[in-house]
Motif scaffolding. Structure first.
Motif, short mmCIF file in Angstrom:
data_model
loop_
_atom_site.label_atom_id
_atom_site.label_comp_id
_atom_site.label_asym_id
_atom_site.label_seq_id
_atom_site.Cartn_x
_atom_site.Cartn_y
_atom_site.Cartn_z
N GLU A 150 43.60 41.05 33.26
CA GLU A 150 42.89 40.16 34.19
C GLU A 150 43.76 38.97 34.59
O GLU A 150 43.78 38.57 35.76
CB GLU A 150 41.64 39.58 33.51
N LEU A 151 44.46 38.40 33.59
CA LEU A 151 45.29 37.22 33.87
C LEU A 151 46.47 37.58 34.75
O LEU A 151 46.82 36.84 35.68
CB LEU A 151 45.78 36.61 32.55
N GLU A 152 47.07 38.74 34.49
CA GLU A 152 48.23 39.19 35.30
C GLU A 152 47.84 39.43 36.75
O GLU A 152 48.63 39.21 37.66
CB GLU A 152 48.86 40.43 34.68
N ALA A 153 46.60 39.89 36.97
CA ALA A 153 46.12 40.14 38.33
C ALA A 153 46.13 38.82 39.13
O ALA A 153 46.30 38.82 40.34
CB ALA A 153 44.72 40.73 38.29
N LEU A 154 45.99 37.72 38.43
CA LEU A 154 45.93 36.42 39.09
C LEU A 154 47.29 35.74 39.23
O LEU A 154 47.61 35.17 40.27
CB LEU A 154 44.97 35.51 38.30
N ILE A 155 48.13 35.80 38.16
CA ILE A 155 49.38 35.03 38.19
C ILE A 155 50.65 35.86 38.03
O ILE A 155 51.74 35.30 37.96
CB ILE A 155 49.38 33.90 37.12
N GLY A 156 50.54 37.20 37.96
CA GLY A 156 51.73 38.02 37.80
C GLY A 156 52.07 38.26 36.33
O GLY A 156 51.28 37.92 35.46
#
Ligand code: AMP
Ligand code: MG
Length: 294
Positions: free
Chosen positions: A190-196
């Motif tokens: 989920e976090l990677e979807a937002l900040i890479g």
């Protein structure tokens, strides 16, 4: 006393340098004025927590977070806007007003805006950020209800019912390239979807931890816990997914510590828990289970 009176009393104690146990959506916290080093020292003493383990500072807004961070990146802003209030701690460079005892001498600070009305009311009423680890003795199980909090740990306890999330926050460092320091219910995916791309901190090992506070012995019930479905000698229980424990990660997390607290009170010889799948959604739970099983 009304709920407002209780929050006012708790806030008064925070301002006076005392310790207040309070509900958050993850687990109950043992809070002190984060800007008062003597008050924060009381947290370490009460918990028996080593001073090498930094505390998370709880804020009531992004605005308050910015007063504590010397650099608030675009990624921090994006993540805070998406997930706060919520179970995500952001580690960022700290300003000098954050005392060294809070951060175990690190030049960085872990910040989080909790998603519990009483926690937010308490921070607002106190008018200061609140440093708070879980309201348990060091290495013991985290409390997800006021009844789990050891007696005499806090000067005052606010009761806000059962913790909805049930395990500690996801901890993400934004000091250099984003690094996941502790998994939680907000997954790396989920976090990677937002900040890479996000790197993952190496598995903590006894003696040398990648980040202060990542002790292997943590979150441990008194009853020996095993991560399998094997029945053993003596009195024990096997907890299977979709039977004694929920089959979805959010419900499993919400039930985990409550279940372990309840079973610990039964003085069993052993507890066995069926290991959940090794996928991002279960990473926070698997991490706590592995530490609890040792
Ligand atoms: P807890 O004992 O549940 O409050 O855990 C605090 C978590 O936040 C631990 O995993 C710490 O390593 C992490 N943490 C807090 N502040 C920092 C910081 N400044 N740098 C790295 N990790 C931090
Ligand atoms: Mg803790």
């Amino acid at each position: 006393m009304t709920s407002d009176d209780k929050v006012a009393r708790a806030a008064e104690l925070i301002r006076a340098g005392r310790l207040v146990a309070f509900p958050t959506e993850t687990v109950y916290g043992l809070g002190a004025n984060a800007l008062d080093p003597d008050a924060v020292a009381r947290i370490f003493a009460a918990k028996g927590r080593p001073r090498t383990s930094p505390l998370i500072v709880h804020v009531d807004s992004i605005e308050m977070a910015r007063t504590l961070a010397s650099h608030w990146s675009d990624a921090a802003e994006l993540l805070a806007r998406r997930y706060w209030p919520g179970p995500l701690t952001l580690v960022v460079p700290k300003r000098p007003l954050v005392p060294d005892i809070v951060t175990a001498g690190l030049p960085t600070v872990g910040l989080r805006m909790p998603a519990h009305p009483l926690a937010l009311e308490l921070i607002r009423a106190a008018g200061v950020p609140i440093a708070a680890p879980s309201a348990n003795r060091f290495t013991e199980l985290s409390p997800t209800a006021a009844a789990h909090i050891p007696e005499a740990l806090a000067d005052y306890t606010l009761d806000g019912g059962a913790a909805r999330v049930g395990i500690e926050s996801t901890v993400l460092s934004l000091v250099e390239a984003p690094e996941l320091l502790r998994p939680g219910v907000i997954s790396i995916t989920e976090l990677e979807a937002l900040i890479g791309p996000i790197t993952q901190a190496a598995e903590p090992v006894e003696g040398a931890h990648a980040s202060p506070g990542m002790h292997v012995r943590h979150y441990r019930p008194a009853t020996p816990l095993f991560l399998d479905t094997v029945r053993r000698e003596g009195r024990g229980i096997v907890l299977r997914m979709g039977q004694e424990m929920p089959a979805d990660p959010r419900s499993f997390a919400a039930a985990l510590y409550e279940t372990l607290h309840r079973l610990d009170a039964q003085s069993l010889d052993w507890i066995a828990i069926e290991p959940p799948p090794d996928t991002p959604e279960w990473a926070g739970i698997l991490d706590r289970l592995r530490r609890a099983a040792g």
